[in-house]
Scaffold this motif. Structure first.
Motif, PDB file in Angstrom:
ATOM      1  N   LYS A 154      70.878  35.622  19.887  1.00 28.61           N
ATOM      2  CA  LYS A 154      70.580  37.030  20.222  1.00 28.61           C
ATOM      3  C   LYS A 154      70.016  37.110  21.648  1.00 28.61           C
ATOM      4  O   LYS A 154      69.559  36.114  22.199  1.00 28.61           O
ATOM      5  N   ALA A 155      69.995  38.318  22.174  1.00 24.47           N
ATOM      6  CA  ALA A 155      69.444  38.499  23.522  1.00 24.47           C
ATOM      7  C   ALA A 155      67.919  38.560  23.500  1.00 24.47           C
ATOM      8  O   ALA A 155      67.248  38.147  24.440  1.00 24.47           O
ATOM      9  N   TRP A 156      67.360  39.096  22.403  1.00 20.27           N
ATOM     10  CA  TRP A 156      65.912  39.328  22.318  1.00 20.27           C
ATOM     11  C   TRP A 156      65.402  38.801  20.987  1.00 20.27           C
ATOM     12  O   TRP A 156      66.184  38.589  20.067  1.00 20.27           O
ATOM     13  N   PHE A 157      64.072  38.687  20.859  1.00 17.70           N
ATOM     14  CA  PHE A 157      63.549  38.056  19.644  1.00 17.70           C
ATOM     15  C   PHE A 157      63.751  38.862  18.365  1.00 17.70           C
ATOM     16  O   PHE A 157      64.063  38.297  17.323  1.00 17.70           O
ATOM     17  N   ALA A 158      63.553  40.198  18.450  1.00 12.90           N
ATOM     18  CA  ALA A 158      63.510  40.946  17.197  1.00 12.90           C
ATOM     19  C   ALA A 158      64.816  41.641  16.870  1.00 12.90           C
ATOM     20  O   ALA A 158      65.084  41.936  15.712  1.00 12.90           O
ATOM     21  N   ASP A 159      65.615  41.914  17.876  1.00 19.75           N
ATOM     22  CA  ASP A 159      66.654  42.917  17.696  1.00 19.75           C
ATOM     23  C   ASP A 159      67.622  42.822  18.860  1.00 19.75           C
ATOM     24  O   ASP A 159      67.522  41.922  19.682  1.00 19.75           O
ATOM     25  N   ASP A 160      68.519  43.812  18.964  1.00 20.37           N
ATOM     26  CA  ASP A 160      69.431  43.859  20.111  1.00 20.37           C
ATOM     27  C   ASP A 160      68.722  44.379  21.350  1.00 20.37           C
ATOM     28  O   ASP A 160      69.295  44.386  22.433  1.00 20.37           O
ATOM     29  N   ASN A 161      67.522  44.895  21.162  1.00 17.67           N
ATOM     30  CA  ASN A 161      66.787  45.463  22.302  1.00 17.67           C
ATOM     31  C   ASN A 161      65.496  44.705  22.534  1.00 17.67           C
ATOM     32  O   ASN A 161      64.935  44.111  21.613  1.00 17.67           O
ATOM     33  N   LEU A 162      65.027  44.798  23.761  1.00 18.84           N
ATOM     34  CA  LEU A 162      63.712  44.246  24.091  1.00 18.84           C
ATOM     35  C   LEU A 162      62.672  44.873  23.156  1.00 18.84           C
ATOM     36  O   LEU A 162      62.745  46.063  22.869  1.00 18.84           O
ATOM     37  N   SER A 163      61.700  44.067  22.708  1.00 22.57           N
ATOM     38  CA  SER A 163      60.630  44.628  21.869  1.00 22.57           C
ATOM     39  C   SER A 163      59.304  44.021  22.294  1.00 22.57           C
ATOM     40  O   SER A 163      59.250  43.148  23.169  1.00 22.57           O
ATOM     41  N   LEU A 164      58.245  44.458  21.613  1.00 26.25           N
ATOM     42  CA  LEU A 164      56.914  43.915  21.915  1.00 26.25           C
ATOM     43  C   LEU A 164      56.878  42.401  21.712  1.00 26.25           C
ATOM     44  O   LEU A 164      56.083  41.718  22.349  1.00 26.25           O
ATOM     45  N   ALA A 165      57.735  41.885  20.831  1.00 28.19           N
ATOM     46  CA  ALA A 165      57.759  40.422  20.625  1.00 28.19           C
ATOM     47  C   ALA A 165      58.013  39.723  21.964  1.00 28.19           C
ATOM     48  O   ALA A 165      57.301  38.778  22.328  1.00 28.19           O
ATOM     49  N   ASP A 166      59.003  40.181  22.702  1.00 26.96           N
ATOM     50  CA  ASP A 166      59.331  39.558  23.994  1.00 26.96           C
ATOM     51  C   ASP A 166      58.162  39.684  24.963  1.00 26.96           C
ATOM     52  O   ASP A 166      57.859  38.750  25.721  1.00 26.96           O
ATOM     53  N   LEU A 167      57.487  40.827  24.897  1.00 21.18           N
ATOM     54  CA  LEU A 167      56.408  41.083  25.862  1.00 21.18           C
ATOM     55  C   LEU A 167      55.145  40.287  25.534  1.00 21.18           C
ATOM     56  O   LEU A 167      54.326  40.038  26.408  1.00 21.18           O
ATOM     57  N   HIS A 168      54.985  39.895  24.272  1.00 22.76           N
ATOM     58  CA  HIS A 168      53.842  39.049  23.920  1.00 22.76           C
ATOM     59  C   HIS A 168      54.125  37.583  24.259  1.00 22.76           C
ATOM     60  O   HIS A 168      53.220  36.844  24.631  1.00 22.76           O
ATOM     61  N   VAL A 169      55.375  37.187  24.135  1.00 20.63           N
ATOM     62  CA  VAL A 169      55.705  35.769  24.351  1.00 20.63           C
ATOM     63  C   VAL A 169      55.818  35.427  25.844  1.00 20.63           C
ATOM     64  O   VAL A 169      55.376  34.358  26.276  1.00 20.63           O
ATOM     65  N   VAL A 170      56.395  36.327  26.625  1.00 19.89           N
ATOM     66  CA  VAL A 170      56.779  35.941  27.991  1.00 19.89           C
ATOM     67  C   VAL A 170      55.609  35.480  28.880  1.00 19.89           C
ATOM     68  O   VAL A 170      55.755  34.500  29.612  1.00 19.89           O
ATOM     69  N   PRO A 171      54.426  36.103  28.828  1.00 11.04           N
ATOM     70  CA  PRO A 171      53.358  35.599  29.718  1.00 11.04           C
ATOM     71  C   PRO A 171      52.931  34.177  29.354  1.00 11.04           C
ATOM     72  O   PRO A 171      52.539  33.395  30.222  1.00 11.04           O
ATOM     73  N   MET A 172      53.022  33.847  28.068  1.00 13.29           N
ATOM     74  CA  MET A 172      52.612  32.501  27.627  1.00 13.29           C
ATOM     75  C   MET A 172      53.630  31.466  28.103  1.00 13.29           C
ATOM     76  O   MET A 172      53.267  30.390  28.568  1.00 13.29           O
ATOM     77  N   ILE A 173      54.905  31.823  28.005  1.00 15.48           N
ATOM     78  CA  ILE A 173      55.956  30.903  28.475  1.00 15.48           C
ATOM     79  C   ILE A 173      55.856  30.733  29.998  1.00 15.48           C
ATOM     80  O   ILE A 173      56.084  29.646  30.529  1.00 15.48           O
ATOM     81  N   ASP A 174      55.486  31.781  30.685  1.00 11.25           N
ATOM     82  CA  ASP A 174      55.364  31.686  32.145  1.00 11.25           C
ATOM     83  C   ASP A 174      54.364  30.578  32.526  1.00 11.25           C
ATOM     84  O   ASP A 174      54.621  29.773  33.420  1.00 11.25           O
ATOM     85  N   TYR A 175      53.213  30.528  31.817  1.00 11.77           N
ATOM     86  CA  TYR A 175      52.250  29.452  32.105  1.00 11.77           C
ATOM     87  C   TYR A 175      52.792  28.096  31.647  1.00 11.77           C
ATOM     88  O   TYR A 175      52.662  27.094  32.348  1.00 11.77           O
ATOM     89  N   PHE A 176      53.413  28.088  30.489  1.00 11.54           N
ATOM     90  CA  PHE A 176      53.937  26.830  29.947  1.00 11.54           C
ATOM     91  C   PHE A 176      54.956  26.199  30.912  1.00 11.54           C
ATOM     92  O   PHE A 176      54.999  24.975  31.079  1.00 11.54           O
ATOM     93  N   LEU A 177      55.760  27.047  31.574  1.00 14.26           N
ATOM     94  CA  LEU A 177      56.792  26.518  32.470  1.00 14.26           C
ATOM     95  C   LEU A 177      56.219  26.013  33.795  1.00 14.26           C
ATOM     96  O   LEU A 177      56.938  25.471  34.620  1.00 14.26           O
ATOM     97  N   LYS A 178      54.921  26.176  33.980  1.00 10.99           N
ATOM     98  CA  LYS A 178      54.286  25.592  35.170  1.00 10.99           C
ATOM     99  C   LYS A 178      53.904  24.125  34.908  1.00 10.99           C
ATOM    100  O   LYS A 178      53.469  23.416  35.804  1.00 10.99           O
ATOM    101  N   VAL A 179      54.076  23.700  33.660  1.00 12.88           N
ATOM    102  CA  VAL A 179      53.784  22.311  33.294  1.00 12.88           C
ATOM    103  C   VAL A 179      55.110  21.546  33.336  1.00 12.88           C
ATOM    104  O   VAL A 179      56.044  21.913  32.622  1.00 12.88           O
ATOM    105  N   PRO A 180      55.224  20.489  34.167  1.00  9.61           N
ATOM    106  CA  PRO A 180      56.522  19.800  34.260  1.00  9.61           C
ATOM    107  C   PRO A 180      57.095  19.399  32.904  1.00  9.61           C
ATOM    108  O   PRO A 180      58.269  19.654  32.626  1.00  9.61           O
TER     109      PRO A 180
END
Ligand code: GSH
Length: 212
Positions: A154-180
């Motif tokens: 799927k394109a997004w976590f919950a549905d065919d559309n962006l949802s709060l799920a994506d918005l809660h996860v993305v800042p955490m992944i942003d920090y995680f991807l700073k770790v090699p």
């Protein structure tokens, strides 16, 4: 009518989720700077807003709210703009599940266990807490597999559309991807990689990048 106010700091993953929701809804707001990690801890003034001394706190029309999951759902429901929560019960449940996964597992292991232990502490010349790091190394692949299984093709976590799920996860992944080693683990999940590319091209993502 006064602009809604968000109290917090732009480096905070939780503040960023709330800001992402505000941006996606097109809500003009003020970010009032509160640094809970400053020496001495949260100010007495902030403890009145948030008894646990955390960020963010949101204020709108005299209504004050803390806890990011409550804030982002309120933002979605109280303001016009694209819906950020699916109406289908199963999609909505999936969104809520992903938000809980972010709070319960991504935040402690990907953000604190890996990013803080390996990147933030190194920047400050501190050594990592090896027990915490080891636990995070064990659980990070579990976190990614859980997210990867949920997103599937799927394109997004919950549905065919962006949802709060994506918005809660993305800042955490942003920090995680700073770790090699985080980047290497993430690259194994093509569905997540495609989702990340989709997320990072959004205006809301760019407008909420941490400045510190
Ligand atoms: N359950 C809270 C968590 C908020 C949170 O942990 N915020 C962090 C910044 S990302 C914080 O304020 N930490 C300060 C501390 O733990 O002392 C929420 O959903 O808003």
């Amino acid at each position: 009518m006064e602009k809604p106010r968000l109290f917090g700091a732009d480096y905070s993953v939780y503040v960023r989720s709330a800001r992402l929701a505000l941006h996606e809804k097109g809500v003009d707001h003020d970010l009032i700077s509160v640094d809970v990690f400053a020496p001495g801890g949260p100010s007495p003034e902030h403890l009145v807003r948030h008894p646990f001394g955390k960020i963010p706190v949101f204020e709108h029309d005299g209504f004050r709210l803390y806890e990011t999951g409550a804030i982002t759902r309120y933002i979605d429901e109280a303001f016009a703009g694209p819906a950020l929560q699916p109406s289908d019960p199963q999609h909505r449940a999936r969104m809520n599940q992903v938000i809980s996964i972010a709070d319960g597992y991504l935040y402690p292991h990907l953000v604190w266990g890996l990013y803080v232990e390996l990147v933030s502490k190194a920047e400050g010349g501190e050594l990592p807490d090896t027990a915490r790091l080891e636990r995070a190394r064990e659980l990070a692949p579990v976190c990614l597999k859980a997210l990867s299984d949920i997103i599937g093709s799927k394109a997004w976590f919950a549905d065919d559309n962006l949802s709060l799920a994506d918005l809660h996860v993305v800042p955490m992944i942003d920090y995680f991807l700073k770790v090699p080693e985080g980047r290497n683990m993430f690259a194994e999940h093509s569905g997540l990689v495609r989702w990340w590319e989709r997320m990072t091209t959004r205006d809301s993502f760019r407008q909420t990048l941490p400045t510190t």
